[in-house]
Motif scaffolding. Sequence first.
Motif, PDB file in Angstrom:
ATOM      1  N   TYR A 108      42.898  83.206  47.625  1.00 59.22           N
ATOM      2  CA  TYR A 108      43.899  82.498  48.006  1.00 59.22           C
ATOM      3  C   TYR A 108      44.318  82.799  49.550  1.00 59.22           C
ATOM      4  CZ  TYR A 108      44.828  80.633  43.499  1.00 59.22           C
ATOM      5  OH  TYR A 108      44.955  79.804  42.444  1.00 59.22           O
ATOM      6  N   TYR A 137      38.720  83.523  39.377  1.00 56.75           N
ATOM      7  CA  TYR A 137      38.985  84.883  39.906  1.00 56.75           C
ATOM      8  C   TYR A 137      39.469  85.575  38.417  1.00 56.75           C
ATOM      9  CZ  TYR A 137      43.818  82.705  40.227  1.00 56.75           C
ATOM     10  OH  TYR A 137      44.954  81.894  39.908  1.00 56.75           O
ATOM     11  N   ARG A 140      41.228  84.147  35.311  1.00 56.28           N
ATOM     12  CA  ARG A 140      41.283  82.429  35.489  1.00 56.28           C
ATOM     13  C   ARG A 140      39.832  81.861  35.790  1.00 56.28           C
ATOM     14  NH1 ARG A 140      45.859  80.066  36.418  1.00 56.28           N
ATOM     15  NH2 ARG A 140      44.625  78.807  35.020  1.00 56.28           N
ATOM     16  N   HIS A 143      40.393  76.371  38.932  1.00 57.24           N
ATOM     17  CA  HIS A 143      41.671  75.351  38.798  1.00 57.24           C
ATOM     18  C   HIS A 143      42.098  75.111  40.112  1.00 57.24           C
ATOM     19  CE1 HIS A 143      43.344  79.614  38.954  1.00 57.24           C
ATOM     20  NE2 HIS A 143      44.311  79.107  39.479  1.00 57.24           N
ATOM     21  N   HIS A 145      46.024  74.216  41.839  1.00 54.50           N
ATOM     22  CA  HIS A 145      47.542  73.838  41.413  1.00 54.50           C
ATOM     23  C   HIS A 145      48.026  72.818  42.168  1.00 54.50           C
ATOM     24  CE1 HIS A 145      47.980  78.343  40.069  1.00 54.50           C
ATOM     25  NE2 HIS A 145      46.907  78.556  40.650  1.00 54.50           N
TER      26      HIS A 145
HETATM   27 FE    FE Z   1      45.751  80.044  40.649  1.00 59.44          FE
END
Ligand code: FE
Length: 200
Positions: A108, A137, A140, A143, A145
Amino acid sequence: MSDPDRTSRRDFLRTGALAATGLALAADDAFAQEALAPTPACHGGDQPTPRQTEGPYFTPRSPERASLIEPGMNGRAIELAGFVLTRACKPVARALLDFWQADVTGEYDNRGFRLRGHQFTDAQGIYRLKTIVPAPYPGRTPHIHVKVQAPSGRVLTTQLYFPDQPGNRSDGLFRPELLLRVAPTGEGLAGRFDFVLDQS
Ligand code: FE
């Protein structure tokens, strides 16, 4: 390179302009038939879109933009589109959608606004977002958000998932109700998801 790109983009937008009645967002026939029903995938009394944790990487005041793709950005392009609806299937115009996601390495941008942006649905309650498919990652599955909010409504915070990702089976947050419907297009992928807000 700009010509095919622009042509595809125009095609997509032109197809999208038909969306008010048909929502044929992609040229791909199979996708159009399977994924893009002539009316919103909503039957009245539908369950609202499930809420999910915001996670640690939300940054407020993202720029307003419909494309998160920037020059030199790696990753597979995807154009998401769909409605924001009430439980009664009413499209919500001027609903706010704020998207944020990891990049193709699973990172991110927590200093700036790379792969972050907000937009508003149009008069038909339709949003469109051009972005890239995020990488997984640790812990996870891939996805995106998103926060969705009708004008003066409550904020729905959730996450969208991609089909056929091995990590979907092991990620405890994954929910099949939050799967995008994804199909290839000429220039990348098209993804479809309709949000249903918990209001009538
Ligand atoms: Fe995330």
